[in-house]
Design an enzyme around this catalytic site. Structure first.
Site, PDB file in Angstrom:
ATOM      1  N   LYS A   1       0.844  -1.197   0.000  1.00 42.26           N
ATOM      2  CA  LYS A   1       0.000   0.000   0.000  1.00 42.26           C
ATOM      3  C   LYS A   1       0.871   1.235   0.000  1.00 42.26           C
ATOM      4  CE  LYS A   1       0.829   1.612   4.317  1.00 42.26           C
ATOM      5  NZ  LYS A   1       1.389   2.951   4.643  1.00 42.26           N
TER       6      LYS A   1
ATOM      7  N   GLY B   1       7.599   1.213   4.766  1.00 40.26           N
ATOM      8  CA  GLY B   1       6.447   2.101   4.875  1.00 40.26           C
ATOM      9  C   GLY B   1       5.336   1.753   3.904  1.00 40.26           C
TER      10      GLY B   1
ATOM     11  N   GLY C   1       4.755  -6.163   6.113  1.00 35.61           N
ATOM     12  CA  GLY C   1       4.454  -7.165   7.127  1.00 35.61           C
ATOM     13  C   GLY C   1       2.966  -7.325   7.347  1.00 35.61           C
ATOM     14  N   SER C   2       2.246  -6.197   7.385  1.00 37.11           N
ATOM     15  CA  SER C   2       0.806  -6.238   7.625  1.00 37.11           C
ATOM     16  C   SER C   2       0.059  -6.948   6.498  1.00 37.11           C
ATOM     17  CB  SER C   2       0.254  -4.822   7.795  1.00 37.11           C
ATOM     18  OG  SER C   2       0.771  -4.208   8.957  1.00 37.11           O
TER      19      SER C   2
ATOM     20  N   ASP D   1      -2.653  -1.667  10.516  1.00 30.91           N
ATOM     21  CA  ASP D   1      -2.793  -1.699   9.059  1.00 30.91           C
ATOM     22  C   ASP D   1      -3.400  -3.000   8.539  1.00 30.91           C
ATOM     23  OD1 ASP D   1      -1.811   0.829   8.583  1.00 30.91           O
ATOM     24  OD2 ASP D   1       0.222   0.176   8.079  1.00 30.91           O
TER      25      ASP D   1
END
Length: 296
Positions: free
Chosen positions: A9, A105, A109-110, A143
């Site tokens: 994202k 950023g 990971g999310s 997130d």
């Protein structure tokens, strides 16, 4: 075997409105999925019904040098949240093909954790809805619910309150990340030292998206966290400068950084920008991509 794409994202606009008593920050931001993704593969295996949780979850990756594959990995944590739903005598092996830069950023990971929830839900036919997965995912990270849903969203609260926005018109993007990084904790702690940092026009960004106004979107790119990250990581400013010189319509740092993305209305200019960054810049990772819905 089941495969899921875990999309990165960017933040088209990111504002911080204040700080809650628990230390978390209140944010208001427009999140957008881009066509850069990790790939997670899921396979079930037979195991004893009496073994420990960690023996029912196996995680491997082609990037084990940069990533921890232990219990602190969000993929593992996501699988552990669902282990009570596994069929008796079954475990899951998850293989991660890592394409999103680490600590960039871009919710790498999310989004992997979100894909793990989706993949295990599908693999074992658990029948959990997206809403249920979001309720589980928010305990993994702010997130994660967004990454479960994907697309174009307004995120508020600590990032968990999501409102679906109109789909962003397809935008050509150049994404670049320097080798040097900066911790999210550092960025938010030092943001608090600013009395009146410049706030981006989040409402204007939403309006531009609703009107499918590509120029308006590029003009309203804004991220309050740049006030901290850019001085701490000069490479961010260098990359932004190169992209501006190459004719980008708009340039912005994503999240707490240090990744920078730029919007181009001309694909040829975008490719020249990629070449310029690869030839002479502090960027360690460079790619050309586009916005997308994030759906499988």
């Amino acid at each position: 075997m089941i495969k899921r794409k875990a999309y990165a994202k960017i933040n088209l606009a990111l504002d911080v409105l204040g700080k809650y008593p628990n230390g978390y920050h209140e944010v208001k931001m427009v999140m957008q999925t881009i066509d850069l993704y990790d790939v997670l593969s899921f396979e079930s295996f037979d195991c004893s019904t009496e073994i420990q949780i960690e023996d029912r979850i196996r995680l491997v990756s082609d990037n084990s040098g940069e990533l921890s594959l232990g219990t602190d990995n969000l993929i593992y944590k996501a699988a552990a949240k669902l282990v009570d739903y596994f069929p008796a005598g079954k475990g899951v092996k998850i293989s991660l093909e890592k394409n999103i830069p680490v600590a960039a950023g871009m919710a790498g990971g999310s989004t992997d954790g979100a894909a793990a929830l989706h993949g295990i839900n599908e693999l074992f036919g658990l029948g959990l809805s997206d809403e249920q997965l979001c309720d589980i995912g928010v305990n993994l990270g702010a997130d994660v619910p967004y990454c479960i849903m994907g697309g174009t969203m307004l995120a508020e609260g600590i990032g968990e309150k999501l409102t679906k926005l109109a789909d962003t018109p397809e935008l050509t993007l150049v994404v670049a990340k320097p080798e040097m990084g900066v911790s999210t904790k550092y960025v938010y702690e030092h943001l608090d030292a600013y009395d009146n940092p410049p706030h981006p026009d989040v409402d204007g960004m939403i309006q531009a998206i609703e009107q499918a106004d590509k120029t308006g979107i590029a003009d309203r790119l804004g991220n309050i966290l740049e006030t901290v990250t850019v001085p701490a990581c000069p490479e961010v400013a260098q990359i932004k400068g190169i992209l501006a010189e190459q004719g980008a319509d708009g340039v912005l740092m994503s999240g707490s950084g240090p990744t920078v993305f730029s919007v181009f209305s001309d694909v040829e200019k975008a490719q020249k920008a990629v070449d310029a960054l690869k030839n002479d810049s502090p960027a360690k990772f460079v790619c050309m991509t586009k916005t997308c819905s994030g759906k499988q």
